[in-house]
Write an enzyme that holds these catalytic residues in place. Structure first.
Site, mmCIF file in Angstrom:
data_model
loop_
_atom_site.group_PDB
_atom_site.id
_atom_site.type_symbol
_atom_site.label_atom_id
_atom_site.label_comp_id
_atom_site.label_asym_id
_atom_site.label_seq_id
_atom_site.Cartn_x
_atom_site.Cartn_y
_atom_site.Cartn_z
ATOM 1 N N HIS A 119 31.499 33.801 35.984
ATOM 2 C CA HIS A 119 31.501 33.574 34.533
ATOM 3 C C HIS A 119 31.237 32.116 34.170
ATOM 4 O O HIS A 119 31.528 31.692 33.059
ATOM 5 C CB HIS A 119 32.833 34.049 33.927
ATOM 6 C CG HIS A 119 32.994 35.534 33.966
ATOM 7 N ND1 HIS A 119 34.170 36.192 33.687
ATOM 8 C CD2 HIS A 119 32.095 36.524 34.251
ATOM 9 C CE1 HIS A 119 33.996 37.498 33.787
ATOM 10 N NE2 HIS A 119 32.751 37.732 34.155
ATOM 11 N N CYS A 130 16.997 24.548 26.496
ATOM 12 C CA CYS A 130 16.202 24.340 27.714
ATOM 13 C C CYS A 130 17.027 24.465 28.992
ATOM 14 O O CYS A 130 16.472 24.457 30.084
ATOM 15 C CB CYS A 130 15.482 22.988 27.667
ATOM 16 S SG CYS A 130 16.551 21.562 27.950
ATOM 17 N N CYS A 150 15.592 17.782 24.971
ATOM 18 C CA CYS A 150 14.824 18.564 23.976
ATOM 19 C C CYS A 150 15.497 18.615 22.611
ATOM 20 O O CYS A 150 14.999 19.282 21.704
ATOM 21 C CB CYS A 150 14.588 19.980 24.489
ATOM 22 S SG CYS A 150 16.018 21.070 24.302
ATOM 23 N N ASN A 213 48.613 41.647 42.394
ATOM 24 C CA ASN A 213 48.626 41.542 40.936
ATOM 25 C C ASN A 213 50.072 41.632 40.450
ATOM 26 O O ASN A 213 50.912 42.253 41.091
ATOM 27 C CB ASN A 213 47.798 42.682 40.313
ATOM 28 C CG ASN A 213 47.434 42.378 38.867
ATOM 29 O OD1 ASN A 213 48.298 42.247 38.001
ATOM 30 N ND2 ASN A 213 46.154 42.252 38.602
HETATM 31 P P1 OAD Z 1 42.870 39.592 32.465
HETATM 32 O O1 OAD Z 1 43.578 38.696 31.491
HETATM 33 O O2 OAD Z 1 42.177 40.814 31.960
HETATM 34 O O3 OAD Z 1 43.908 40.072 33.585
HETATM 35 C C1 OAD Z 1 44.755 39.183 34.262
HETATM 36 C C2 OAD Z 1 45.492 39.965 35.325
HETATM 37 O O4 OAD Z 1 46.298 39.034 36.048
HETATM 38 C C3 OAD Z 1 46.409 41.047 34.803
HETATM 39 O O5 OAD Z 1 46.138 42.249 35.500
HETATM 40 C C4 OAD Z 1 47.825 40.533 35.127
HETATM 41 O O6 OAD Z 1 48.705 41.578 35.497
HETATM 42 C C5 OAD Z 1 47.549 39.624 36.309
HETATM 43 N N1 OAD Z 1 48.484 38.501 36.497
HETATM 44 C C6 OAD Z 1 49.063 37.725 35.543
HETATM 45 N N2 OAD Z 1 49.798 36.754 36.111
HETATM 46 C C7 OAD Z 1 49.676 36.905 37.464
HETATM 47 C C8 OAD Z 1 50.183 36.201 38.595
HETATM 48 N N3 OAD Z 1 50.957 35.107 38.476
HETATM 49 N N4 OAD Z 1 49.839 36.638 39.830
HETATM 50 C C9 OAD Z 1 49.049 37.733 39.973
HETATM 51 N N5 OAD Z 1 48.539 38.441 38.935
HETATM 52 C C10 OAD Z 1 48.839 38.024 37.704
HETATM 53 O O7 OAD Z 1 41.881 38.643 33.273
HETATM 54 P P2 OAD Z 1 40.604 38.954 34.127
HETATM 55 O O8 OAD Z 1 40.741 40.211 34.899
HETATM 56 O O9 OAD Z 1 40.272 37.711 34.822
HETATM 57 O O10 OAD Z 1 35.477 37.215 30.731
HETATM 58 O O11 OAD Z 1 39.548 39.181 32.969
HETATM 59 C C11 OAD Z 1 38.213 39.270 33.291
HETATM 60 C C12 OAD Z 1 37.359 38.686 32.212
HETATM 61 O O12 OAD Z 1 37.672 39.233 30.934
HETATM 62 C C13 OAD Z 1 37.524 37.192 31.991
HETATM 63 O O13 OAD Z 1 36.855 36.419 32.925
HETATM 64 C C14 OAD Z 1 36.916 37.039 30.618
HETATM 65 C C15 OAD Z 1 37.525 38.216 29.905
HETATM 66 O O14 OAD Z 1 36.824 38.756 28.886
HETATM 67 C C16 OAD Z 1 34.651 36.354 30.142
HETATM 68 O O15 OAD Z 1 35.049 35.388 29.509
HETATM 69 C C17 OAD Z 1 33.193 36.658 30.327
#
Ligand code: OAD
Length: 245
Positions: A119, A130, A150, A213
């Site tokens: 990401h 550009c 640019c 997780n």
């Molecule tokens: P999420 O915020 O969807 O999920 C975070 C996960 O981390 C959850 O399942 C929590 O249970 C877990 N969690 C929280 N604290 C934790 C800890 N200390 N140890 C282990 N697990 C823990 O985040 P992502 O899955 O990263 O995209 O989300 C993916 C993408 O969705 C992001 O990169 C972003 C968003 O839209 C973009 O910006 C393109």
């Protein structure tokens, strides 16, 4: 925490390990998640109002200011023990790929070398027109800084809603997932595609899938091993159990 002897054996002899991390891996560094980052004065906006090409087109200053605010917040943040445990894992695994959805750059900061940022990286800035990367810009201006080459508007080098993931990174991530013998899904909700599909690609190619997780996710029933708790605690314990460090 007790880890199954089978998993310890797998990791000791694995030549190829791939790891996918999400926001949870940075949580213990004190970094607000994407959704938490919309607190205070930003709470009135939906994610799409701050992180999409449409938002940038209609109000570039609003989007720029939000990212400038998040960049400042990241500057005070340091990697946590989970990040460092992944560096140790890389040091002991012949072929190791760390795929991250996080834009905070904390894996590299900790010392991870083979990192694929799916990401992008919030600390990098590039021209919206550009694509030239900018090393310097002023944040205290009335308007969005412009490209020295640019004159296009500068934007963060992150993937916004509705944008494609960087192709080379995604292709390398798919290869790494398919080739892995052990695949970790750490701190990611596993609902955002195509990153979520990586665990399945690994599994379909015979990899052992391990989830770490804070809580169960849609991947949990399909994982060979699932550990629920903080990655900043579980990862160092796992590295110690496998390599005694
Ligand atoms: P999420 O915020 O969807 O999920 C975070 C996960 O981390 C959850 O399942 C929590 O249970 C877990 N969690 C929280 N604290 C934790 C800890 N200390 N140890 C282990 N697990 C823990 O985040 P992502 O899955 O990263 O995209 O989300 C993916 C993408 O969705 C992001 O990169 C972003 C968003 O839209 C973009 O910006 C393109």
């Amino acid at each position: 925490m007790e880890f199954p002897a089978e998993l310890i054996r797998f990791l000791k002899k694995a030549d190829r390990v791939s790891v996918l991390t999400g926001a949870g891996a940075s949580q213990e560094s004190g970094l607000r998640t994407f959704r938490d980052a919309q607190s205070g004065l930003w709470a009135q906006y939906k994610p799409q109002d701050l992180a999409s090409p449409e938002a940038f087109a209609s109000d570039p200053k609003l989007v720029w200011d939000w990212y400038a605010w998040r960049r400042e917040a990241i500057k005070g943040v340091r990697p946590n023990p989970g990040h460092y445990a992944l560096v140790e894992m890389e040091n002991r695994t012949p072929s190791f790929t760390l795929i991250t959805q996080n834009v905070d750059g904390l894996h590299r900061f900790a010392g991870s070398r083979n990192v694929l940022e799916l990401h992008g990286n919030i600390l990098r800035v590039r021209c919206a027109d550009c694509g030239t990367f900018a090393e310097e810009w002023g944040d205290d201006t009335e308007s969005v800084p412009r490209c020295g080459k640019c004159n296009g508007l500068l934007r963060p080098d992150v993937v916004w809603f509705g944008e494609a993931l960087p192709r080379a990174e995604l292709e390398s991530a798919v290869v790494a997932a398919r080739q892995s013998q052990v695949f970790f899904s750490i701190g990611t909700s596993g609902v955002v595609q195509p990153a979520a599909a990586l665990a399945h690609a690994a599994r379909n190619n015979g990899s052992v899938v391990v989830e770490i997780n804070a809580e169960p996710t849609p991947l949990t029933p399909k994982a060979d091993f699932a550990f629920h708790g903080k990655s900043g605690e579980i990862l160092p314990e796992l590295v110690k159990a496998v390599w005694g460090i």
